[in-house]
Design a protein around this motif. Structure first.
Motif, mmCIF file in Angstrom:
data_model
loop_
_atom_site.group_PDB
_atom_site.id
_atom_site.type_symbol
_atom_site.label_atom_id
_atom_site.label_comp_id
_atom_site.label_asym_id
_atom_site.label_seq_id
_atom_site.Cartn_x
_atom_site.Cartn_y
_atom_site.Cartn_z
ATOM 1 N N LEU A 1 17.177 7.847 -12.614
ATOM 2 C CA LEU A 1 16.916 8.462 -11.315
ATOM 3 C C LEU A 1 17.013 7.415 -10.208
ATOM 4 N N THR A 2 17.261 7.881 -9.002
ATOM 5 C CA THR A 2 17.200 6.997 -7.843
ATOM 6 C C THR A 2 15.740 6.889 -7.413
ATOM 7 N N LYS A 3 15.465 5.979 -6.492
ATOM 8 C CA LYS A 3 14.097 5.841 -5.966
ATOM 9 C C LYS A 3 13.621 7.156 -5.366
ATOM 10 N N ALA A 4 14.478 7.806 -4.600
ATOM 11 C CA ALA A 4 14.103 9.059 -3.948
ATOM 12 C C ALA A 4 13.871 10.164 -4.971
ATOM 13 N N GLU A 5 14.751 10.277 -5.960
ATOM 14 C CA GLU A 5 14.584 11.299 -6.992
ATOM 15 C C GLU A 5 13.316 11.049 -7.803
ATOM 16 N N ALA A 6 13.053 9.772 -8.115
ATOM 17 C CA ALA A 6 11.854 9.426 -8.874
ATOM 18 C C ALA A 6 10.600 9.798 -8.094
ATOM 19 N N SER A 7 10.598 9.542 -6.799
ATOM 20 C CA SER A 7 9.452 9.878 -5.967
ATOM 21 C C SER A 7 9.193 11.381 -5.988
ATOM 22 N N GLN A 8 10.248 12.153 -5.876
ATOM 23 C CA GLN A 8 10.101 13.610 -5.889
ATOM 24 C C GLN A 8 9.615 14.100 -7.252
ATOM 25 N N LYS A 9 10.137 13.512 -8.329
ATOM 26 C CA LYS A 9 9.723 13.915 -9.675
ATOM 27 C C LYS A 9 8.263 13.531 -9.915
ATOM 28 N N ILE A 10 7.850 12.376 -9.398
ATOM 29 C CA ILE A 10 6.454 11.958 -9.517
ATOM 30 C C ILE A 10 5.553 12.997 -8.854
ATOM 31 N N GLU A 11 5.915 13.453 -7.672
ATOM 32 C CA GLU A 11 5.115 14.464 -6.976
ATOM 33 C C GLU A 11 5.026 15.746 -7.785
ATOM 34 N N GLU A 12 6.146 16.172 -8.378
ATOM 35 C CA GLU A 12 6.149 17.389 -9.202
ATOM 36 C C GLU A 12 5.215 17.230 -10.401
ATOM 37 N N LEU A 13 5.317 16.093 -11.090
ATOM 38 C CA LEU A 13 4.503 15.869 -12.275
ATOM 39 C C LEU A 13 3.033 15.648 -11.925
ATOM 40 N N GLN A 14 2.757 15.079 -10.762
ATOM 41 C CA GLN A 14 1.365 14.937 -10.336
ATOM 42 C C GLN A 14 0.733 16.313 -10.165
ATOM 43 N N GLU A 15 1.460 17.227 -9.576
ATOM 44 C CA GLU A 15 0.949 18.583 -9.404
ATOM 45 C C GLU A 15 0.745 19.252 -10.758
ATOM 46 N N ALA A 16 1.706 19.041 -11.680
ATOM 47 C CA ALA A 16 1.624 19.664 -13.001
ATOM 48 C C ALA A 16 0.448 19.130 -13.822
ATOM 49 N N THR A 17 0.104 17.858 -13.622
ATOM 50 C CA THR A 17 -0.969 17.234 -14.407
ATOM 51 C C THR A 17 -2.308 17.212 -13.685
ATOM 52 N N GLY A 18 -2.312 17.591 -12.405
ATOM 53 C CA GLY A 18 -3.552 17.557 -11.635
ATOM 54 C C GLY A 18 -3.848 16.196 -11.037
ATOM 55 N N MET B 1 0.847 -1.160 0.000
ATOM 56 C CA MET B 1 0.000 0.000 0.000
ATOM 57 C C MET B 1 0.899 1.231 0.000
ATOM 58 N N SER B 2 0.591 2.190 -0.871
ATOM 59 C CA SER B 2 1.411 3.384 -0.919
ATOM 60 C C SER B 2 0.810 4.453 -0.029
ATOM 61 N N THR B 3 1.671 5.306 0.464
ATOM 62 C CA THR B 3 1.230 6.381 1.326
ATOM 63 C C THR B 3 1.382 7.683 0.578
ATOM 64 N N LYS B 4 0.287 8.402 0.416
ATOM 65 C CA LYS B 4 0.352 9.714 -0.214
ATOM 66 C C LYS B 4 0.824 10.726 0.805
ATOM 67 N N ARG B 5 1.548 11.692 0.343
ATOM 68 C CA ARG B 5 2.040 12.740 1.209
ATOM 69 C C ARG B 5 0.963 13.801 1.331
ATOM 70 N N THR B 6 0.444 13.987 2.512
ATOM 71 C CA THR B 6 -0.562 15.014 2.771
ATOM 72 C C THR B 6 -0.192 15.745 4.039
ATOM 73 N N GLU B 7 -0.969 16.751 4.346
ATOM 74 C CA GLU B 7 -0.710 17.509 5.562
ATOM 75 C C GLU B 7 -0.850 16.640 6.806
ATOM 76 N N THR B 8 -1.726 15.639 6.766
ATOM 77 C CA THR B 8 -1.976 14.836 7.954
ATOM 78 C C THR B 8 -1.231 13.502 7.953
ATOM 79 N N THR B 9 -0.596 13.137 6.838
ATOM 80 C CA THR B 9 0.111 11.868 6.761
ATOM 81 C C THR B 9 1.565 12.077 7.143
ATOM 82 N N ALA B 10 2.053 11.239 8.035
ATOM 83 C CA ALA B 10 3.445 11.324 8.430
ATOM 84 C C ALA B 10 4.258 10.464 7.471
ATOM 85 N N ALA B 11 4.588 11.006 6.299
ATOM 86 C CA ALA B 11 5.370 10.285 5.305
ATOM 87 C C ALA B 11 6.841 10.640 5.476
#
Length: 82
Positions: free
Chosen positions: A47-64, A1-11
């Protein structure tokens, strides 16, 4: 199960991942390709796992895609009347 990063999630920050410096996973690469295509940009490689995760977050914001899904409405059971 993946954990989304939110204000209330301690990721955990990807920079602090123990395996964060390992190459990105196949699913990360596939999702990055999809998001990059939707964003009209080239997909990053090597990319590394960490870099990929960060890039995914950036692109998720860009695409909605990073926005949370609307909350489902609860169904209320109705009493039958005779």
């Amino acid at each position: 199960m993946s954990t989304k990063r939110t204000e209330t999630t301690a990721a955990k920050d990807p920079a602090d991942w123990v395996t964060g410096d390992e190459p990105m996973t196949g699913p990360q690469e596939s999702y990055l390709n999809t998001l990059a295509q939707e964003a009209g940009t080239d997909a990053p490689t090597d990319l590394t796992k960490a870099e990929a995760s960060q890039k995914i977050e950036e692109l998720q914001e860009a695409t909605g895609r990073g926005e949370p899904a609307p909350k489902a409405r609860k169904r209320v059971a109705r009493k039958k009347t005779s």
